[in-house]
Write a protein that holds these residues in place. Structure first.
Motif, PDB file in Angstrom:
ATOM      1  N   UNK A 275     -51.440 -47.262 110.638  1.00  0.00           N
ATOM      2  CA  UNK A 275     -52.677 -47.506 111.105  1.00  0.00           C
ATOM      3  C   UNK A 275     -53.166 -47.566 112.646  1.00  0.00           C
ATOM      4  N   UNK A 276     -52.230 -47.180 113.359  1.00  0.00           N
ATOM      5  CA  UNK A 276     -52.568 -47.251 114.876  1.00  0.00           C
ATOM      6  C   UNK A 276     -51.940 -46.497 115.680  1.00  0.00           C
ATOM      7  N   UNK A 277     -51.255 -45.399 115.436  1.00  0.00           N
ATOM      8  CA  UNK A 277     -50.444 -44.440 116.411  1.00  0.00           C
ATOM      9  C   UNK A 277     -51.239 -43.379 116.936  1.00  0.00           C
ATOM     10  N   UNK A 278     -52.412 -43.119 116.304  1.00  0.00           N
ATOM     11  CA  UNK A 278     -53.309 -41.873 116.852  1.00  0.00           C
ATOM     12  C   UNK A 278     -54.352 -42.115 116.447  1.00  0.00           C
ATOM     13  N   UNK A 279     -55.566 -41.834 117.697  1.00  0.00           N
ATOM     14  CA  UNK A 279     -56.793 -42.211 117.635  1.00  0.00           C
ATOM     15  C   UNK A 279     -57.573 -40.838 117.551  1.00  0.00           C
ATOM     16  N   UNK A 280     -57.287 -39.461 117.420  1.00  0.00           N
ATOM     17  CA  UNK A 280     -58.130 -38.511 117.686  1.00  0.00           C
ATOM     18  C   UNK A 280     -58.870 -38.232 116.349  1.00  0.00           C
ATOM     19  N   UNK A 281     -59.810 -37.548 116.359  1.00  0.00           N
ATOM     20  CA  UNK A 281     -60.696 -37.259 115.067  1.00  0.00           C
ATOM     21  C   UNK A 281     -59.627 -36.619 114.004  1.00  0.00           C
ATOM     22  N   UNK A 282     -59.826 -37.288 112.769  1.00  0.00           N
ATOM     23  CA  UNK A 282     -58.950 -36.950 111.578  1.00  0.00           C
ATOM     24  C   UNK A 282     -57.761 -37.908 111.536  1.00  0.00           C
ATOM     25  N   UNK A 283     -57.602 -38.790 112.414  1.00  0.00           N
ATOM     26  CA  UNK A 283     -56.182 -39.506 112.371  1.00  0.00           C
ATOM     27  C   UNK A 283     -56.391 -40.415 111.742  1.00  0.00           C
ATOM     28  N   UNK A 284     -55.340 -41.303 111.403  1.00  0.00           N
ATOM     29  CA  UNK A 284     -55.495 -42.470 110.567  1.00  0.00           C
ATOM     30  C   UNK A 284     -56.341 -43.616 111.321  1.00  0.00           C
TER      31      UNK A 284
END
Length: 329
Positions: A275-284
């Motif tokens: 829920x929080x590891x990645x914030x790029x477009x298409x990430x969770x």
């Protein structure tokens, strides 16, 4: 009334035999009687054939019949119930039955990887172990179990990990629940509390919920040809921790904006979604911001079934999200 074990059957490889060349296994109505005779033991077995089909042919009405028969058997004094089933969709059937199984007695699902006529057929041992699990004191209250190759697995965790080997099932991330042997299970760990049961019976028909797989250069363009009114929901088997291509996001945002629930699972066998590891477009994080629901530890096929059951029951968006939070990783 003395205790007994009800043995329900939907068929599968465990009740199939091969041709003269040892190939092309097909259902054999006589294989069940031979198998039960081979198992023997001190426990009375009461067989009831509901169907003799491949697991790819199992439909909602079969699972309703299993639940009704299993409940009736336990209410009549059965110590537990065993269901024989093909292995292809066994994990899905076990998961769905577990959503509705509301008795303390175990409901144990088993099958075989080798036909009844094959050298080294694993059906007799699996059935024997399933009967042992169905009468095991430690199995009471654990819901639906899958027993295969001398191990017991929780329905929520079990997956088919091999299309060929007799050790076909595994559990992630916990490993098997128990080793089967003797009069009781040898528990390898204590299970977490079971998620809330749905009660009643599965729906007669499942709502339309496609399962699409994300991957390299997959923009889910198929969604352009599937109008929102034709979809009750969507499950995406995402890469990594539950990710999709940035090019897929406009299509998913469109569906979510039109009120179609979207659940995203993780393709890798272990670890589940984040829920929080990645914030790029298409990430969770991007998917969650758009309104998608993460499947947690549920693999995509089970996430699809859960979403279908929730939609059939009229669950709200908040209810769907809460149901999946029980499987958060």
């Amino acid at each position: 009334m003395s205790a007994f074990v009800e043995v329900l059957s939907l068929g599968g490889t465990i009740f199939m035999t091969e041709d003269a060349r040892g190939e092309s296994a097909r259902p054999d109505d006589d294989a069940g009687a031979r198998l039960l005779a081979a198992v023997g033991g001190d426990v009375e077995l009461r067989p009831r054939a509901l169907a003799n089909i491949s697991s790819s042919d199992v439909r909602p009405h079969h699972l309703r019949a299993v639940l009704e028969s299993a409940r009736a058997a336990v209410d009549s004094g059965a110590a537990g119930v065993v269901l024989t089933h093909g292995t292809d969709t066994l994990e899905e059937t076990a998961f769905l039955l577990d959503r509705f199984w509301d008795r303390e007695a175990p409901l144990v699902v088993t099958g075989a990887m080798r036909p009844a006529s094959a050298p080294g057929a694993d059906g007799p041992a699996n059935l024997r172990d399933a009967v042992r699990a169905a009468t095991a004191p430690s199995a009471r209250g654990l819901g639906v179990l899958v027993v295969f190759d001398a191990h017991a697995h929780l329905a929520d965790r079990v997956v088919k990990a091999s299309s060929r080997g007799v050790s076909a099932f595994a559990s992630e991330p916990s490993g098997p629940l128990a080793i089967v042997g003797g009069e009781d299970l040898r528990l390898l760990h204590l299970p977490l509390p079971r998620p809330a049961r749905s009660g009643g019976l599965p729906p007669d028909r499942f709502p339309a919920v496609p399962l699409l797989t994300a991957g390299l250069d997959e923009d889910l363009a198929l969604l352009d040809h599937l109008p929102a009114e034709a979809l009750a929901g969507l499950v995406v088997d995402g890469v990594g921790m539950g990710h999709v291509s940035p090019a897929a996001m406009p299509r998913l945002r469109r569906l979510l904006g039109e009120g179609v629930p979207v659940v995203v699972a993780a393709r890798p066998f272990g670890g589940g979604t984040s829920t929080h590891h990645y914030g790029y477009p298409g990430s969770e994080v991007d998917l969650l911001d758009a309104g998608a629901v993460m499947a947690g530890l549920l693999p995509a096929p089970k996430a699809r079934l859960l979403l279908q059951v929730l939609l059939a029951s009229g669950a709200s968006a908040d209810g769907i999200r809460a149901a999946f939070e029980a499987y958060a990783s």
